[in-house]
Design a protein around this motif. Structure first.
Motif: not given
Length: 394
Positions: A290-316
């Motif tokens: 329902d919600i995601a609290q993703l690491y954001d030491g830098f914004s790219f970490h959040t972007i990485n986690w969106l993909e690596n958790f499977g919320f979207c495809e790799r590089y998507g």
């Protein structure tokens, strides 16, 4: 799935000190504030706390990175413990939680107080706390290997990884900026956030470049503050005042080279196998979150986690965050609902756990996600370190 140790544990209370860019209290006093609030929130007393954990343990180096360890807090609260741990060799910041799960499973304790304290805002006014090398040093740990390339700070080092991600994914700056804009929008409803004034994509694009592709708004905010949580054995949790927030699954693996200089998977960092482990310990799927609290030491970490958790495809992720609607408070996957470390301040992943519980308990006020969220995915860290948890309201 029922045999995994984390399924017999739950978060039962949370606490947070005053968070600021310059504290009037000591780091230990902030930690005590957060700890006492978490203990009271769980409906416990200090006498009920028989376990204590933190990550990475006390570092008395003046950096403010981890100024308080188990010994100081145990003494301040006069805790009588059956178990404690404050080591740094763990799957990032959530290593303290994973150690607590193991200690509870081993029968060493029932209620573990876990805390993380940062005092970097004050430290940076008095020392070179934002530098990987100190004045007079020629080398300092593994980061010394970056020194010949004039990489003296984490932002410069991580920017090398993120440049590869930009090259492979084709993500545009205005898409990356949606992370910072979304989190600032959420922070406006968080009374504890450091920065609340809204920003636009134009503001983001006009902000200073720190190290290409990282801009000022891509970087977390050093603060003084502390967060604490209570992890309890499940039978104890179900006897307390708050509905237990079950630790449904964890990801704690180390299947890559654990080296800041020799990590091969630069664009994904150490996240994919950690996420894979977490999903392998639950029947839930990314679509159930329902919600995601993703690491954001830098914004790219959040972007990485969106993909690596499977919320979207790799590089998507660039398409997933386009326009910011999907990750907004009223979107299909609200992300970093309290403003995250980019706007609320760098509590180093424990701000994320605090916010996850706040949302799952329905306490978030104006920023509360509609529809009674039940499942939250949360993660920590970048580089060779990564940890993940799936939290479910009982």
């Amino acid at each position: 799935m029922s045999g995994f140790a984390e399924k017999n544990t739950a978060i039962t209370g949370v606490g947070m000190s005053e968070v600021s860019r310059g504290a009037t209290k000591s780091a230990l006093a902030l930690t005590v504030d957060a700890a006492l609030e978490a203990i009271a929130d769980a409906g416990l007393t200090r006498a009920d706390i028989d376990g204590l954990a933190t990550w990475p343990g006390e570092r008395a180096d003046g950096s403010g990175f981890s100024p308080v360890g188990c010994a100081a807090l145990q003494d301040a609260l006069r805790l009588e413990l059956g178990w404690y741990s404050g080591g740094g060799e763990a799957p990032g910041q959530y290593g303290a939680v994973f150690n607590a799960v193991g200690a509870i499973a081993a029968g060493l304790c029932r209620n573990v107080l876990i805390f993380r304290t940062m005092y970097e805002a004050t430290a940076r006014k008095t020392a070179y706390a934002n530098s990987l090398l100190r004045e007079g040093q020629r080398q300092a740990g593994p980061f010394a290997w970056y020194a010949p390339y004039y990489t003296y700070a984490a932002a410069l080092q991580q920017a090398l990884y993120f440049n590869l991600y930009v090259h492979k994914s084709g993500i545009k700056a205005e898409q990356v900026g949606q992370i910072a804009v979304n989190q600032r929008r959420n922070a406006a409803f968080n009374p504890n956030a450091i920065y609340k004034a809204p920003i636009t994509i134009d503001d983001y694009l006009a902000s200073p470049l720190i190290a290409t592709p990282l801009r000022l708004y891509d970087c977390d905010v050093p603060i003084d503050g502390a967060a604490a949580i209570i992890v309890s054995r499940m039978d104890v949790a179900r006897s307390l005042r708050n509905p237990p927030i079950r630790i449904e699954a964890i990801g704690s693996s180390m299947q890559y080279r654990n080296s800041w200089t020799q990590l091969a998977e630069l664009d994904t960092q150490a996240q994919p196998k950690v996420a894979e482990m977490m999903w392998g310990r639950t029947d839930l799927k990314p679509a159930d979150v329902d919600i995601a609290q993703l690491y954001d030491g830098f914004s790219f970490h959040t972007i990485n986690w969106l993909e690596n958790f499977g919320f979207c495809e790799r590089y998507g992720a660039k398409d997933f965050i386009e326009g910011g609607k999907r990750i907004a408070l009223d979107g299909e996957l609200p992300v970093n609902t309290g403003g995250g470390a980019l706007s609320a301040g760098r509590l180093h992943a424990y701000g994320a756990v605090h916010e996850a519980c706040t949302q799952l308990w329905g306490r978030a006020g104006e920023r509360q996600v509609a529809g009674t969220p039940q499942v939250c995915a949360t993660s920590t860290s970048g580089g060779p370190l990564a940890g993940a948890m799936l939290l479910v309201r009982d």
